[in-house]
Design an enzyme around this catalytic site. Structure first.
Site, PDB file in Angstrom:
ATOM      1  N   THR A 132       1.323  11.334  -6.560  1.00  0.00           N
ATOM      2  CA  THR A 132       0.433  11.249  -7.790  1.00  0.00           C
ATOM      3  C   THR A 132      -0.073  12.806  -7.899  1.00  0.00           C
ATOM      4  O   THR A 132      -0.221  13.410  -6.908  1.00  0.00           O
ATOM      5  CB  THR A 132      -0.704  10.270  -7.347  1.00  0.00           C
ATOM      6  N   ASP A 133      -0.752  13.006  -9.094  1.00  0.00           N
ATOM      7  CA  ASP A 133      -1.462  14.440  -9.532  1.00  0.00           C
ATOM      8  C   ASP A 133      -2.751  14.358  -8.391  1.00  0.00           C
ATOM      9  O   ASP A 133      -3.200  15.482  -8.347  1.00  0.00           O
ATOM     10  CB  ASP A 133      -1.683  14.725 -10.746  1.00  0.00           C
ATOM     11  N   GLU A 134      -3.358  13.092  -7.999  1.00  0.00           N
ATOM     12  CA  GLU A 134      -4.776  13.242  -7.337  1.00  0.00           C
ATOM     13  C   GLU A 134      -4.545  14.021  -6.263  1.00  0.00           C
ATOM     14  O   GLU A 134      -5.753  14.149  -5.726  1.00  0.00           O
ATOM     15  CB  GLU A 134      -5.050  11.762  -7.220  1.00  0.00           C
ATOM     16  N   TYR A 157      -7.912   7.271  -1.448  1.00  0.00           N
ATOM     17  CA  TYR A 157      -6.638   6.914  -1.875  1.00  0.00           C
ATOM     18  C   TYR A 157      -5.866   8.400  -2.057  1.00  0.00           C
ATOM     19  O   TYR A 157      -4.635   8.562  -1.496  1.00  0.00           O
ATOM     20  CB  TYR A 157      -6.523   6.528  -3.467  1.00  0.00           C
ATOM     21  N   LYS A 161      -2.160   9.460   0.064  1.00  0.00           N
ATOM     22  CA  LYS A 161      -1.140   9.833  -0.903  1.00  0.00           C
ATOM     23  C   LYS A 161      -0.605  11.322  -0.357  1.00  0.00           C
ATOM     24  O   LYS A 161       0.392  11.485  -0.190  1.00  0.00           O
ATOM     25  CB  LYS A 161      -1.169   9.820  -2.290  1.00  0.00           C
TER      26      LYS A 161
HETATM   27  P1  NAD Z   1       0.958  -0.788  -8.378  1.00  0.00           P
HETATM   28  O1  NAD Z   1      -0.429  -0.887  -7.495  1.00  0.00           O
HETATM   29  O2  NAD Z   1       0.809  -1.203  -9.693  1.00  0.00           O
HETATM   30  O3  NAD Z   1       1.881  -1.304  -7.409  1.00  0.00           O
HETATM   31  C1  NAD Z   1       2.415  -1.287  -6.100  1.00  0.00           C
HETATM   32  C2  NAD Z   1       3.425  -2.154  -5.622  1.00  0.00           C
HETATM   33  O4  NAD Z   1       3.494  -1.921  -4.180  1.00  0.00           O
HETATM   34  C3  NAD Z   1       2.926  -3.589  -5.753  1.00  0.00           C
HETATM   35  O5  NAD Z   1       4.114  -4.148  -6.267  1.00  0.00           O
HETATM   36  C4  NAD Z   1       2.676  -3.857  -4.481  1.00  0.00           C
HETATM   37  O6  NAD Z   1       3.054  -5.529  -4.094  1.00  0.00           O
HETATM   38  C5  NAD Z   1       3.521  -3.025  -3.537  1.00  0.00           C
HETATM   39  N1  NAD Z   1       3.093  -2.933  -2.281  1.00  0.00           N
HETATM   40  C6  NAD Z   1       1.782  -2.507  -1.906  1.00  0.00           C
HETATM   41  N2  NAD Z   1       1.618  -2.631  -0.545  1.00  0.00           N
HETATM   42  C7  NAD Z   1       2.999  -2.852  -0.099  1.00  0.00           C
HETATM   43  C8  NAD Z   1       3.275  -2.864   1.377  1.00  0.00           C
HETATM   44  N3  NAD Z   1       2.716  -2.564   2.389  1.00  0.00           N
HETATM   45  N4  NAD Z   1       4.875  -3.210   1.491  1.00  0.00           N
HETATM   46  C9  NAD Z   1       5.540  -3.460   0.376  1.00  0.00           C
HETATM   47  N5  NAD Z   1       5.188  -3.380  -0.875  1.00  0.00           N
HETATM   48  C10 NAD Z   1       3.762  -2.945  -1.066  1.00  0.00           C
HETATM   49  O7  NAD Z   1       0.966   0.900  -8.257  1.00  0.00           O
HETATM   50  P2  NAD Z   1       1.682   1.735  -9.387  1.00  0.00           P
HETATM   51  O8  NAD Z   1       0.462   2.155 -10.215  1.00  0.00           O
HETATM   52  O9  NAD Z   1       3.118   1.064  -9.890  1.00  0.00           O
HETATM   53  O10 NAD Z   1       2.068   2.855  -8.637  1.00  0.00           O
HETATM   54  C11 NAD Z   1       3.547   3.250  -8.040  1.00  0.00           C
HETATM   55  C12 NAD Z   1       3.552   4.256  -7.364  1.00  0.00           C
HETATM   56  O11 NAD Z   1       3.391   5.765  -8.184  1.00  0.00           O
HETATM   57  C13 NAD Z   1       2.461   4.665  -6.243  1.00  0.00           C
HETATM   58  O12 NAD Z   1       3.119   5.280  -5.044  1.00  0.00           O
HETATM   59  C14 NAD Z   1       1.253   5.426  -6.721  1.00  0.00           C
HETATM   60  O13 NAD Z   1       0.604   6.257  -5.727  1.00  0.00           O
HETATM   61  C15 NAD Z   1       2.174   6.275  -7.807  1.00  0.00           C
HETATM   62  N6  NAD Z   1       1.477   6.972  -9.119  1.00  0.00           N
HETATM   63  C16 NAD Z   1       0.778   6.029  -9.792  1.00  0.00           C
HETATM   64  C17 NAD Z   1       0.128   6.408 -10.944  1.00  0.00           C
HETATM   65  C18 NAD Z   1      -0.358   5.565 -11.806  1.00  0.00           C
HETATM   66  O14 NAD Z   1      -1.048   5.996 -12.872  1.00  0.00           O
HETATM   67  N7  NAD Z   1      -0.579   4.374 -11.689  1.00  0.00           N
HETATM   68  C19 NAD Z   1       0.398   7.789 -11.316  1.00  0.00           C
HETATM   69  C20 NAD Z   1       1.221   8.621 -10.336  1.00  0.00           C
HETATM   70  C21 NAD Z   1       1.811   8.072  -9.392  1.00  0.00           C
HETATM   71  P1  TYD Z   2      -8.159   4.511 -13.246  1.00  0.00           P
HETATM   72  O1  TYD Z   2      -7.631   3.747 -14.246  1.00  0.00           O
HETATM   73  O2  TYD Z   2      -8.806   3.617 -12.001  1.00  0.00           O
HETATM   74  O3  TYD Z   2      -7.277   5.488 -12.674  1.00  0.00           O
HETATM   75  P2  TYD Z   2      -7.616   7.005 -11.633  1.00  0.00           P
HETATM   76  O4  TYD Z   2      -9.043   6.632 -11.058  1.00  0.00           O
HETATM   77  O5  TYD Z   2      -6.598   6.832 -10.622  1.00  0.00           O
HETATM   78  O6  TYD Z   2      -7.607   8.179 -12.672  1.00  0.00           O
HETATM   79  O7  TYD Z   2      -9.700   5.186 -13.874  1.00  0.00           O
HETATM   80  C1  TYD Z   2      -9.185   6.209 -14.932  1.00  0.00           C
HETATM   81  C2  TYD Z   2     -10.419   6.894 -15.293  1.00  0.00           C
HETATM   82  O8  TYD Z   2     -11.436   5.990 -15.883  1.00  0.00           O
HETATM   83  C3  TYD Z   2     -11.308   7.227 -14.017  1.00  0.00           C
HETATM   84  O9  TYD Z   2     -12.140   8.747 -14.368  1.00  0.00           O
HETATM   85  C4  TYD Z   2     -12.358   6.220 -13.521  1.00  0.00           C
HETATM   86  C5  TYD Z   2     -12.693   5.769 -14.990  1.00  0.00           C
HETATM   87  N1  TYD Z   2     -13.089   4.222 -15.136  1.00  0.00           N
HETATM   88  C6  TYD Z   2     -14.087   3.709 -15.847  1.00  0.00           C
HETATM   89  O10 TYD Z   2     -15.054   4.502 -16.163  1.00  0.00           O
HETATM   90  N2  TYD Z   2     -14.336   2.417 -15.845  1.00  0.00           N
HETATM   91  C7  TYD Z   2     -13.491   1.467 -15.220  1.00  0.00           C
HETATM   92  O11 TYD Z   2     -13.916   0.296 -15.213  1.00  0.00           O
HETATM   93  C8  TYD Z   2     -12.252   2.012 -14.373  1.00  0.00           C
HETATM   94  C9  TYD Z   2     -11.367   1.076 -13.937  1.00  0.00           C
HETATM   95  C10 TYD Z   2     -12.222   3.423 -14.463  1.00  0.00           C
END
Ligand code: NAD
Ligand code: TYD
Length: 351
Positions: A132-134, A157, A161
């Site tokens: 992630t970019d975070e 988080y 990561k």
């Molecule tokens: P998500 O929370 O929707 O899905 C995570 C998946 O991992 C789920 O299916 C869960 O069951 C599985 N999981 C969790 N713990 C586990 C374990 N101990 N063993 C096996 N499986 C396990 O997450 P997402 O949003 O799809 O993100 C996927 C990846 O991409 C993550 O690594 C996240 O850091 C990265 N990512 C997410 C975003 C975003 O905006 N959502 C952006 C950049 C990177």
């Molecule tokens: P989120 O979707 O949790 O992603 P991330 O924290 O990984 O960027 O949140 C996106 C942005 O929205 C973040 O600045 C937090 C804010 N946010 C709210 O204002 N209200 C909410 O209920 C949630 C879940 C997030």
């Protein structure tokens, strides 16, 4: 089968799109989806591929080293795309240890299993870590995150990561594993669990429930349609240079409050409500602890070196997303009621 790819976290939001893309686009590959099916894992996300000849599901936890070793052996795994993670910042604030266990310990387990399974021929196998970019921290004074931006994670988080990214690079340097890392901005689209901002607001607008905006809603996120991230992962997997990092993003920054207002406006139109109806649901709530102000990715490297760019403008992507949630009430009902967690036993006949 020319490759047997282990995709971890394939039942989650992004993982389900990556699994679908690989199963459908590459019938010559065997795709093994490994997922623990935590609250975030939902096999209903994968209905379109569940009967495919080149698709296998393995319920396993990446914290379980023995289970990983046997899955590598059983399916003769040639490559890994690692997405499994705990992914919600708010949950990491209330339970950091769950993030250490899955994101750090689980990733190191996976690296160890890969290293063991591929001993003596590490150069023939790829370990692709999705991040992630975070990890770069929070931008305050303009500018963008580059691949060379020093890590400065600010939440449990992002710290977990960042630690996992460091382990992947350490295994590349120390053991000469072939690895690649990509760091993506915020994703949105179908299958997104409604605890994150966009699906939470869509669900609450639909049900006329309050829209919780943290602080003043001034925080900025850079949003990318999830299928474009999946396409980028395909590109990096096939064309990325070993040892490299690629930032992925759509140059699409939005203040949270502007996104929430946009969703209100579009959904009033779609639901036939008076303009302004849903905006009345906006409720400013206590800010998230340590809330990062701004994320913004410079995705020039992946565009120039690998030829990837987003296929959708935000306006199109958000329309598709809202329409998907409105058309998939059953998915949303199962997720909000928790009954999606029974789907595994219905499908595979075990608990
Ligand atoms: P998500 O929370 O929707 O899905 C995570 C998946 O991992 C789920 O299916 C869960 O069951 C599985 N999981 C969790 N713990 C586990 C374990 N101990 N063993 C096996 N499986 C396990 O997450 P997402 O949003 O799809 O993100 C996927 C990846 O991409 C993550 O690594 C996240 O850091 C990265 N990512 C997410 C975003 C975003 O905006 N959502 C952006 C950049 C990177
Ligand atoms: P989120 O979707 O949790 O992603 P991330 O924290 O990984 O960027 O949140 C996106 C942005 O929205 C973040 O600045 C937090 C804010 N946010 C709210 O204002 N209200 C909410 O209920 C949630 C879940 C997030």
């Amino acid at each position: 089968m020319s490759k047997s790819i282990l995709i971890t976290g394939g039942a989650g939001f992004i993982g389900s799109h990556v699994v679908q893309l690989f199963v459908e686009k590459y019938p010559e590959y065997q795709i093994v989806n490994l997922d623990a099916l935590t609250y975030a894992g939902n096999l209903e996300n994968l209905k379109s591929v569940e009967g495919a000849a080149n698709y296998i599901f393995e319920k396993a936890d990446i914290q379980d080293a023995d289970a990983l070793d046997s899955i590598f052996a059983k399916h003769n795994i040639t490559d890994v795309i690692h997405l499994a993670a705990e992914s919600h910042v708010d949950r990491s604030i209330s339970d950091p240890m769950a993030f250490v266990k899955t994101n750090v310990f689980g990733t190191v387990n996976l690296l160890n299993s890969a290293k063991k399974a591929w001993a003596g021929e590490l150069e023939n196998h790829l370990f692709y870590h999705v991040s992630t970019d975070e990890v770069y921290g929070s931008l305050h004074d303009g500018g963008f995150f580059l691949e060379t931006t020093p890590y400065d994670p600010q939440s449990p988080y992002s710290a977990s990561k960042a630690a996992s990214d460091h382990f992947v690079r350490a295994y590349a340097n120390t053991y000469k594993m072939k690895t690649v890392v990509s760091n993506c901005s915020n994703n949105y689209g179908p299958n997104h669990f409604p605890e994150k901002l966009i699906p939470l607001c869509i669900n609450n607008i639909k049900n006329s429930k309050p829209l919780p905006v943290y602080g003043k809603g001034e925080n900025v996120r850079d949003w990318l349609f999830v299928k474009d991230h999946a396409r980028a992962i395909d590109t990096v997997f096939h064309k990325g240079k070993a040892g490299e990092t690629y930032n992925i993003g759509g140059f699409n920054e939005w203040k949270n409050i502007d996104i929430v207002k946009l969703l209100c406006k579009k959904m009033d139109e779609k639901l036939g409500r008076e303009p302004g109806t849903s905006e009345k649901l906006i409720t400013y709530v206590t800010d998230r602890a340590g809330h990062d102000l701004r994320y913004a990715i410079d995705a020039t490297k992946i565009q120039k070196e690998l030829g990837w760019e987003p296929s959708l403008q935000f306006d199109e992507g958000i329309e598709i997303t809202i329409d998907w949630y409105l058309a998939n009430e059953e998915w949303l009902d199962h997720v909000t009621s928790g009954s999606y967690q029974e789907y595994y036993s219905e499908l595979y006949g075990k608990g």
